[in-house]
Write an enzyme that holds these catalytic residues in place. Sequence first.
Site, PDB file in Angstrom:
ATOM      1  N   CYS A 114       0.818  -1.227   0.000  1.00  0.00           N
ATOM      2  CA  CYS A 114       0.000   0.000   0.000  1.00  0.00           C
ATOM      3  C   CYS A 114       0.846   1.270   0.000  1.00  0.00           C
ATOM      4  O   CYS A 114       0.336   2.351  -0.291  1.00  0.00           O
ATOM      5  CB  CYS A 114      -0.946   0.004   1.193  1.00  0.00           C
ATOM      6  SG  CYS A 114      -2.141  -1.337   1.135  1.00  0.00           S
ATOM      7  N   HIS A 247      -3.304   7.399   2.890  1.00  0.00           N
ATOM      8  CA  HIS A 247      -3.696   6.088   2.360  1.00  0.00           C
ATOM      9  C   HIS A 247      -5.064   5.737   2.930  1.00  0.00           C
ATOM     10  O   HIS A 247      -5.344   5.993   4.103  1.00  0.00           O
ATOM     11  CB  HIS A 247      -2.653   5.045   2.763  1.00  0.00           C
ATOM     12  CG  HIS A 247      -3.067   3.646   2.450  1.00  0.00           C
ATOM     13  ND1 HIS A 247      -3.545   3.290   1.206  1.00  0.00           N
ATOM     14  CD2 HIS A 247      -3.099   2.524   3.215  1.00  0.00           C
ATOM     15  CE1 HIS A 247      -3.840   2.002   1.216  1.00  0.00           C
ATOM     16  NE2 HIS A 247      -3.588   1.519   2.424  1.00  0.00           N
ATOM     17  N   ASN A 277     -10.070   0.253   0.049  1.00  0.00           N
ATOM     18  CA  ASN A 277      -8.612   0.357   0.060  1.00  0.00           C
ATOM     19  C   ASN A 277      -8.088  -0.146  -1.283  1.00  0.00           C
ATOM     20  O   ASN A 277      -8.133  -1.341  -1.559  1.00  0.00           O
ATOM     21  CB  ASN A 277      -8.078  -0.488   1.228  1.00  0.00           C
ATOM     22  CG  ASN A 277      -6.563  -0.471   1.325  1.00  0.00           C
ATOM     23  OD1 ASN A 277      -5.884  -0.001   0.419  1.00  0.00           O
ATOM     24  ND2 ASN A 277      -6.047  -1.007   2.413  1.00  0.00           N
TER      25      ASN A 277
HETATM   26  O1  UT7 Z   1      -3.701  -1.061   3.804  1.00  0.00           O
HETATM   27  C1  UT7 Z   1      -2.775  -1.816   4.531  1.00  0.00           C
HETATM   28  C2  UT7 Z   1      -2.944  -1.694   5.941  1.00  0.00           C
HETATM   29  N1  UT7 Z   1      -4.185  -2.278   6.375  1.00  0.00           N
HETATM   30  C3  UT7 Z   1      -4.802  -1.735   7.379  1.00  0.00           C
HETATM   31  O2  UT7 Z   1      -4.359  -0.739   7.871  1.00  0.00           O
HETATM   32  C4  UT7 Z   1      -6.023  -2.434   7.943  1.00  0.00           C
HETATM   33  C5  UT7 Z   1      -6.033  -2.258   9.404  1.00  0.00           C
HETATM   34  N2  UT7 Z   1      -7.092  -2.982  10.109  1.00  0.00           N
HETATM   35  C6  UT7 Z   1      -8.403  -2.618  10.078  1.00  0.00           C
HETATM   36  O3  UT7 Z   1      -8.801  -1.761   9.323  1.00  0.00           O
HETATM   37  C7  UT7 Z   1      -9.320  -3.266  11.082  1.00  0.00           C
HETATM   38  O4  UT7 Z   1      -8.549  -4.018  11.984  1.00  0.00           O
HETATM   39  C8  UT7 Z   1     -10.431  -4.165  10.483  1.00  0.00           C
HETATM   40  C9  UT7 Z   1     -11.461  -3.301   9.804  1.00  0.00           C
HETATM   41  C10 UT7 Z   1      -9.826  -5.166   9.505  1.00  0.00           C
HETATM   42  C11 UT7 Z   1     -11.148  -4.939  11.608  1.00  0.00           C
HETATM   43  O5  UT7 Z   1     -11.662  -4.034  12.567  1.00  0.00           O
HETATM   44  P1  UT7 Z   1     -11.351  -4.252  14.136  1.00  0.00           P
HETATM   45  O6  UT7 Z   1     -12.090  -3.197  14.835  1.00  0.00           O
HETATM   46  O7  UT7 Z   1      -9.862  -4.287  14.298  1.00  0.00           O
HETATM   47  O8  UT7 Z   1     -12.017  -5.642  14.428  1.00  0.00           O
HETATM   48  P2  UT7 Z   1     -11.352  -6.985  14.999  1.00  0.00           P
HETATM   49  O9  UT7 Z   1     -10.513  -7.636  13.955  1.00  0.00           O
HETATM   50  O10 UT7 Z   1     -10.705  -6.696  16.329  1.00  0.00           O
HETATM   51  O11 UT7 Z   1     -12.630  -7.868  15.248  1.00  0.00           O
HETATM   52  C12 UT7 Z   1     -13.636  -7.499  16.217  1.00  0.00           C
HETATM   53  C13 UT7 Z   1     -14.799  -8.472  16.084  1.00  0.00           C
HETATM   54  C14 UT7 Z   1     -14.380  -9.927  16.103  1.00  0.00           C
HETATM   55  O12 UT7 Z   1     -15.387 -10.676  16.770  1.00  0.00           O
HETATM   56  P3  UT7 Z   1     -15.192 -11.124  18.300  1.00  0.00           P
HETATM   57  O13 UT7 Z   1     -13.955 -11.952  18.335  1.00  0.00           O
HETATM   58  O14 UT7 Z   1     -15.068  -9.842  19.076  1.00  0.00           O
HETATM   59  O15 UT7 Z   1     -16.453 -11.876  18.577  1.00  0.00           O
HETATM   60  C15 UT7 Z   1     -14.370 -10.309  14.647  1.00  0.00           C
HETATM   61  O16 UT7 Z   1     -14.604 -11.690  14.438  1.00  0.00           O
HETATM   62  O17 UT7 Z   1     -15.463  -8.265  14.836  1.00  0.00           O
HETATM   63  C16 UT7 Z   1     -15.533  -9.509  14.118  1.00  0.00           C
HETATM   64  N3  UT7 Z   1     -15.440  -9.201  12.695  1.00  0.00           N
HETATM   65  C17 UT7 Z   1     -16.523  -8.907  11.944  1.00  0.00           C
HETATM   66  N4  UT7 Z   1     -17.832  -8.835  12.240  1.00  0.00           N
HETATM   67  C18 UT7 Z   1     -18.670  -8.498  11.244  1.00  0.00           C
HETATM   68  C19 UT7 Z   1     -14.331  -9.128  11.912  1.00  0.00           C
HETATM   69  N5  UT7 Z   1     -14.661  -8.823  10.661  1.00  0.00           N
HETATM   70  C20 UT7 Z   1     -16.016  -8.677  10.657  1.00  0.00           C
HETATM   71  C21 UT7 Z   1     -16.940  -8.330   9.649  1.00  0.00           C
HETATM   72  N6  UT7 Z   1     -18.254  -8.270   9.997  1.00  0.00           N
HETATM   73  N7  UT7 Z   1     -16.568  -8.074   8.378  1.00  0.00           N
END
Ligand code: UT7
Length: 320
Positions: A114, A247, A277
């Site tokens: 990225c 980004h 993204n």
């Molecule tokens: O471009 C290169 C760099 N990339 C980035 O910078 C991406 C950085 N990361 C992110 O943008 C975020 O971490 C995400 C959007 C990918 C995820 O958001 P988050 O707030 O970090 O969520 P998480 O991974 O901590 O997950 C929280 C909960 C989990 O459930 P439990 O374990 O709390 O029950 C996940 O299983 O949300 C769940 N979850 C979802 N629920 C509904 C993860 N993805 C989804 C989804 N829909 N799509």
Amino acid sequence: MTAYAKVIGTGGYLPAEVKTNEHISQTVDTSDSWIFERTGIKSRRIAAQDETTSSMAEIAARQAIEMADIAPNEIDLIIVATGTPENVYPGAGCMLQHRLGIKTGVAFDIQAACSGSIFGLDMANQYIKSGAAKTVLVVGSEINSRITDWTDRGTCILFGDGAGAVLLQASDEPGVLSTHIHSDGRFEDLLKCPNPQASAEENLTGYISMKGNEVFKVAVNTLGRIVDETLAANDMQKTDIDWLVPHQANIRIITATAKKLKMSMDHVVVTLEDQGNTSSASVLLAFNQAVRDGRIQRGHVVLLEAFGAGFTWGSALIKY
Ligand code: UT7
């Protein structure tokens, strides 16, 4: 003596097909509200079957060339940043050079995930400042939809396809003021897309995998540091920055960087709501959009920054 790489043109291309959060919710366990609240994304564009990284790059590049009002063969260096080239080789840079009808100069690809376009801007600036090139085309072009595992709700909600371009030319007027690029290869397992045919591992699929929340934390901290580094290198204050062009990975990461700059969101270019993204294309797509809609004006100081797999990260401070 030529001192600066001046922006003389910008361009951008987004494929026609729109994939909304509702579309994704039909195939994986997620919802529009979850995706929008956690990322700021509502929809993303998906390349058509007959589109390629270099075909999208060509459209963005031609827009930049038209804005600059130059002949394509005045370009003596083409840098294409991509993680999704149509071939392992020849590179998308050479494919683009051919599409533009250029037989002189040199073209090549860089791969910095990225952060690719920021790395490309860094190289363009070095080539122009040293006198090794006069007119440089930097393009970020990605077809992320083809390396996305559409059954993985942790990643398939994030990425989109598109291409962004910028043309830089040697000038005694500013110009790129500074660029700052970094990498740290310890983080392969947090964000990765393997190449199954070239890997030593067996039974791999060539899809993106990511530990999203761990990447998120490193991205926020790292981008905060690059803001400080860029301001210090230019002996500038936060108030000297007119526009932040970040980004487009996650609105919460963008907001954190704007807060670090004490910058109102009115001065931050955000495109991710309807683009997602687009990896190396995202910063140049956002830059192009704000130039073309008149927000970024000649004389404005613009901070572009990115963070991606590797990890790689960087910034470019440009006086437009
Ligand atoms: O471009 C290169 C760099 N990339 C980035 O910078 C991406 C950085 N990361 C992110 O943008 C975020 O971490 C995400 C959007 C990918 C995820 O958001 P988050 O707030 O970090 O969520 P998480 O991974 O901590 O997950 C929280 C909960 C989990 O459930 P439990 O374990 O709390 O029950 C996940 O299983 O949300 C769940 N979850 C979802 N629920 C509904 C993860 N993805 C989804 C989804 N829909 N799509």
